[in-house]
Design a protein around this motif. Structure first.
Motif, mmCIF file in Angstrom:
data_model
loop_
_atom_site.group_PDB
_atom_site.id
_atom_site.type_symbol
_atom_site.label_atom_id
_atom_site.label_comp_id
_atom_site.label_asym_id
_atom_site.label_seq_id
_atom_site.Cartn_x
_atom_site.Cartn_y
_atom_site.Cartn_z
ATOM 1 N N GLY A 33 -60.414 68.152 -71.189
ATOM 2 C CA GLY A 33 -60.827 66.809 -71.552
ATOM 3 C C GLY A 33 -61.977 66.766 -72.538
ATOM 4 O O GLY A 33 -62.270 65.713 -73.110
ATOM 5 N N SER A 34 -62.650 67.888 -72.751
ATOM 6 C CA SER A 34 -63.796 67.932 -73.663
ATOM 7 C C SER A 34 -63.550 68.839 -74.860
ATOM 8 O O SER A 34 -64.480 69.127 -75.614
ATOM 9 N N GLU A 35 -62.320 69.315 -75.043
ATOM 10 C CA GLU A 35 -62.035 70.292 -76.102
ATOM 11 C C GLU A 35 -62.261 69.737 -77.509
ATOM 12 O O GLU A 35 -62.480 70.482 -78.454
ATOM 13 N N PHE A 36 -62.205 68.395 -77.645
ATOM 14 C CA PHE A 36 -62.396 67.778 -78.953
ATOM 15 C C PHE A 36 -63.614 66.858 -78.979
ATOM 16 O O PHE A 36 -63.800 66.119 -79.946
ATOM 17 N N ASN A 37 -64.423 66.897 -77.941
ATOM 18 C CA ASN A 37 -65.619 66.068 -77.861
ATOM 19 C C ASN A 37 -66.779 66.804 -78.536
ATOM 20 O O ASN A 37 -67.263 67.813 -78.029
ATOM 21 N N LEU A 38 -67.235 66.290 -79.666
ATOM 22 C CA LEU A 38 -68.255 66.993 -80.430
ATOM 23 C C LEU A 38 -69.567 67.109 -79.675
ATOM 24 O O LEU A 38 -70.265 68.123 -79.780
ATOM 25 N N GLU A 39 -69.923 66.096 -78.907
ATOM 26 C CA GLU A 39 -71.170 66.157 -78.135
ATOM 27 C C GLU A 39 -71.122 67.298 -77.130
ATOM 28 O O GLU A 39 -72.105 68.007 -76.922
ATOM 29 N N SER A 40 -69.961 67.488 -76.504
ATOM 30 C CA SER A 40 -69.811 68.560 -75.528
ATOM 31 C C SER A 40 -69.697 69.923 -76.208
ATOM 32 O O SER A 40 -70.265 70.916 -75.742
ATOM 33 N N GLY B 274 -61.439 67.709 -86.629
ATOM 34 C CA GLY B 274 -60.388 66.919 -86.005
ATOM 35 C C GLY B 274 -59.648 66.076 -87.022
ATOM 36 O O GLY B 274 -59.632 66.353 -88.226
ATOM 37 N N GLU B 275 -59.022 64.987 -86.536
ATOM 38 C CA GLU B 275 -58.156 64.182 -87.385
ATOM 39 C C GLU B 275 -58.919 63.177 -88.238
ATOM 40 O O GLU B 275 -58.562 62.924 -89.381
#
Length: 395
Positions: free
Chosen positions: A117-124, A32-33
């Motif tokens: 909503g979870s496309e960038f959530n590392l935990e998910s 990510g950023e």
């Protein structure tokens, strides 16, 4: 005048995160950023980022539990990229080796979360495995296509698009062979191939553009963009092949003293001093970070590479990434070593001096009328405001 900082590293260390076990040259990637993922050989993946804690921006390193990685597995490499538009989301690939008794078996796990909503959530993402294959991973983004290149002898691969239709592709092998190809992406079709043989395993190959002064027949000079190739190896000096589109792998420029700090394990080509020209960073097993820059000596027709500064660490350097981790608009240098992750920040004093110097230079170039214009506008606005106040008072 700016202070002369030749020989001085322009970075100060902001933080150091120690890892539970050592990593390797394929163990660090951008996620990510403003996040980094670092993989250790003992099957652990650490996420590094800056967070707002108690009204202060502080570095945080926490372990991410990726599913389907056995406890006794040894992680070989990790990489990540964003899906091509119009899709959204982060894709993470992890390769590891599992000892099955008779022989070690390699695996590739690909993680990606499709839930909105979870496309960038590392935990998910770490819980959503997409695919498993017994292969070795190297990610490379080529325009709109994300390609996976799998091979045993190639140690590093790099791709650079030079226009809408053509790209340069290069690779370095364990036997010291370096390959370069000019490819027509529309075909696809290989337009030209070059090969050169080095005497030791190739650790890094990096393509990068540069601006060169071009003297025309009418004595007018102009800048022309050329493409160069940086090659580092285990024993020899690092070299830059100049203008590979025209000369292929025949025009070589050596980086002096790059063979004096043991093997070069990683490299990076970035603009560190904000002058629009690239610096070349080399990370070595001898625990030194070397910085080179192109310069043209007086009376010389061609530029050379000069060693600007050197910084020492307490363990061998494995990987380098340059990105804005804390969101302040100024990028940090992440240095992965055998012991952990160092984050270096630009010296704020040097950066502030540079900003003030450039602002004063720009202001001195403004015409007198342009300098006075804001004052005149301010005076007219004040007179209009006074006239309005007088009119209101009269009414």
């Amino acid at each position: 005048m700016l202070p002369d900082i030749k020989g001085m590293c322009p970075f100060v260390e902001d933080s150091f995160s120690r890892f539970p076990s050592q990593s390797n040259i394929y163990g660090l990637c951008r996620a990510g950023e403003q996040e980094l993922l670092a993989a250790t050989l003992k099957g652990k993946v650490v996420c590094f980022r800056y967070q707002d804690l108690q009204r202060k921006i502080r570095p945080v390193a926490r372990e991410i539990q990726f599913t389907y990685i056995p406890v006794d597995a040894e992680i070989v490499s990790i990489d990540a990229f964003n899906k091509s538009a119009p899709k959204r989301g982060l894709v993470v690939g992890i390769t590891f080796i599992k000892d099955s008794g008779d022989k070690a078996t390699p695996f590739l796990n690909i993680y990606c979360d499709y839930e909105p909503g979870s496309e960038f959530n590392l935990e998910s993402i770490a819980r959503c495995i997409v695919e498993m294959d017994p292969v070795r991973l190297c990610f490379s983004s080529v325009g709109m296509i994300s390609a996976y290149i799998f091979t045993k002898s190639v140690l590093w691969l790099n791709v650079l698009s030079i226009d809408q239709n053509r790209r340069l592709t290069t690779f370095g092998c364990q036997n010291g062979s370096v390959g370069l190809s000019l490819v027509n992406q529309k075909g696809p079709e290989i337009l030209q191939n070059w090969r050169v043989q080095h005497d030791s395993p190739i650790s890094t190959v990096l393509l990068f553009p540069s601006k060169q002064q071009h003297q025309s027949n009418d004595t007018n000079s102009s800048q022309m963009e050329t493409f160069n190739l940086l090659v580092t190896s285990a024993i020899e000096m690092a070299v830059v092949y100049r203008d590979v589109e025209q000369y292929g792998l025949s025009k070589q420029l050596c980086l002096a003293e790059s063979d004096q700090c043991d093997a070069v394990l990683c490299a990076l080509v970035v603009d560190l001093d904000f002058d629009g020209q690239h610096e070349l960073l080399l990370g070595t097993y001898g625990q030194d970070l070397l910085c080179y820059k192109f310069h043209q000596p007086m009376g010389a027709f061609e530029d050379k590479l000069q060693l600007l500064w050197k910084r020492s660490f307490k363990s061998p350097l494995l990987s380098l990434i340059y990105l804005d981790l804390d969101g302040d608009g100024l990028r940090e240098l992440a240095v992965l070593t055998l012991k952990g992750l160092h984050v270096l920040q630009h010296s704020l004093r040097t950066t502030a001096d540079l900003v003030l110097h450039r602002l004063s230079t720009l202001a001195s170039r403004l015409p007198t009328s342009s300098k006075d214009q804001p004052i005149k506008n301010q005076d007219s606005e004040e007179s209009i405001s006074i006239s309005n106040e007088q009119r209101t008072s009269t009414t």
